[in-house]
Design a protein around this motif. Structure first.
Motif, mmCIF file in Angstrom:
data_model
loop_
_atom_site.group_PDB
_atom_site.id
_atom_site.type_symbol
_atom_site.label_atom_id
_atom_site.label_comp_id
_atom_site.label_asym_id
_atom_site.label_seq_id
_atom_site.Cartn_x
_atom_site.Cartn_y
_atom_site.Cartn_z
ATOM 1 N N PHE A 1 0.823 -1.207 0.000
ATOM 2 C CA PHE A 1 0.000 0.000 0.000
ATOM 3 C C PHE A 1 0.859 1.260 0.000
ATOM 4 O O PHE A 1 0.564 2.223 -0.697
ATOM 5 N N ALA A 2 1.922 1.259 0.763
ATOM 6 C CA ALA A 2 2.801 2.431 0.846
ATOM 7 C C ALA A 2 3.498 2.703 -0.486
ATOM 8 O O ALA A 2 3.791 3.859 -0.802
ATOM 9 N N ALA A 3 3.763 1.661 -1.265
ATOM 10 C CA ALA A 3 4.443 1.824 -2.555
ATOM 11 C C ALA A 3 3.497 2.265 -3.669
ATOM 12 O O ALA A 3 3.948 2.546 -4.776
ATOM 13 N N ASP A 4 2.208 2.345 -3.387
ATOM 14 C CA ASP A 4 1.203 2.666 -4.400
ATOM 15 C C ASP A 4 1.056 4.182 -4.542
ATOM 16 O O ASP A 4 0.499 4.822 -3.656
ATOM 17 N N PRO A 5 1.522 4.764 -5.638
ATOM 18 C CA PRO A 5 1.454 6.216 -5.776
ATOM 19 C C PRO A 5 0.035 6.750 -5.966
ATOM 20 O O PRO A 5 -0.216 7.930 -5.723
ATOM 21 N N LEU A 6 -0.902 5.900 -6.361
ATOM 22 C CA LEU A 6 -2.276 6.356 -6.578
ATOM 23 C C LEU A 6 -3.189 6.083 -5.393
ATOM 24 O O LEU A 6 -4.337 6.507 -5.398
ATOM 25 N N GLY A 7 -2.709 5.359 -4.409
ATOM 26 C CA GLY A 7 -3.562 4.981 -3.283
ATOM 27 C C GLY A 7 -4.100 6.163 -2.508
ATOM 28 O O GLY A 7 -5.281 6.235 -2.203
ATOM 29 N N GLY A 8 -3.234 7.086 -2.183
ATOM 30 C CA GLY A 8 -3.680 8.279 -1.485
ATOM 31 C C GLY A 8 -4.198 8.046 -0.081
ATOM 32 O O GLY A 8 -4.948 8.856 0.447
ATOM 33 N N HIS A 9 -3.816 6.937 0.535
ATOM 34 C CA HIS A 9 -4.316 6.634 1.871
ATOM 35 C C HIS A 9 -3.333 7.043 2.959
ATOM 36 O O HIS A 9 -3.602 6.845 4.143
ATOM 37 N N GLY A 10 -2.185 7.547 2.574
ATOM 38 C CA GLY A 10 -1.191 7.946 3.561
ATOM 39 C C GLY A 10 -0.495 6.772 4.225
ATOM 40 O O GLY A 10 0.011 6.894 5.336
ATOM 41 N N ASP A 11 -0.458 5.638 3.561
ATOM 42 C CA ASP A 11 0.191 4.464 4.142
ATOM 43 C C ASP A 11 1.699 4.653 4.181
ATOM 44 O O ASP A 11 2.285 5.316 3.325
ATOM 45 N N THR A 12 2.301 4.055 5.204
ATOM 46 C CA THR A 12 3.725 4.225 5.423
ATOM 47 C C THR A 12 4.314 2.979 6.055
ATOM 48 O O THR A 12 3.633 2.267 6.794
ATOM 49 N N VAL A 13 5.570 2.743 5.766
ATOM 50 C CA VAL A 13 6.281 1.630 6.386
ATOM 51 C C VAL A 13 6.997 2.080 7.662
ATOM 52 O O VAL A 13 7.734 1.301 8.257
ATOM 53 N N ASP A 14 6.768 3.283 8.097
ATOM 54 C CA ASP A 14 7.359 3.801 9.333
ATOM 55 C C ASP A 14 6.942 2.892 10.492
ATOM 56 O O ASP A 14 5.746 2.700 10.737
#
Length: 156
Positions: free
Chosen positions: A25-38
């Motif tokens: 999800f974090a690698a998806d540039p179109l997702g727009g959900h603010g996902d992060t691997v932090d």
């Protein structure tokens, strides 16, 4: 010789799958959900996973290829009144690892979602896709999905 789609194992996600799922999800540039691997965000993802596993109406799945999590989706089955009380399935969060797209994995995942929906008594299956995902729209159309509704979204 097996294709990648034939070698897939699609099964319910486990808690230890979360880093791989979140990374997609974090690698998806179109997702727009603010996902992060932090790592600081991991507790939020764990809470979401726990909410899914606590519900009998929804399940999170992963697809594995040689042990690696390469795709995910969430299946939600809800009862209704319309359609003579028909149950409906909603497929959410379909993601395939970016380096493996175009190899039949997405089609296998969606077919699995449809089979699970049927087994759980759903009369229809629906999904939404970001308006900017034109490649995904063509993909879903190839799988037999029709554009029948207009979706709306409002942040709360």
């Amino acid at each position: 010789m097996r294709t990648q789609a034939e070698a897939l194992v699609i099964e319910p996600a486990r808690r230890e799958d979360l880093p791989a799922i979140v990374a997609m999800f974090a690698a998806d540039p179109l997702g727009g959900h603010g996902d992060t691997v932090d790592p600081a965000a991991l507790d939020a993802y764990k809470a979401g996973f726990d909410a899914i596993t606590a519900s009998s109406a929804t399940e999170l799945f992963v697809a594995r290829l040689d042990g690696r999590v390469v795709a995910t989706f969430q299946l939600i089955v809800v009862g209704g009144i319309a359609g003579r009380g028909a149950c409906r399935a909603i497929v959410e969060g379909v993601q395939v690892a970016p380096d493996l797209r175009g190899r039949g994995i997405g089609a296998a995942v969606v077919a699995h979602a449809e089979a699970e929906a049927r087994a759980r008594g759903a009369a229809t299956v629906a999904l939404t896709s970001n308006a900017a995902r034109t490649d995904a729209h063509r993909f879903y159309a190839r799988l037999g999905f029709a554009r029948t509704h207009v979706g709306f979204k409002k942040p709360l």
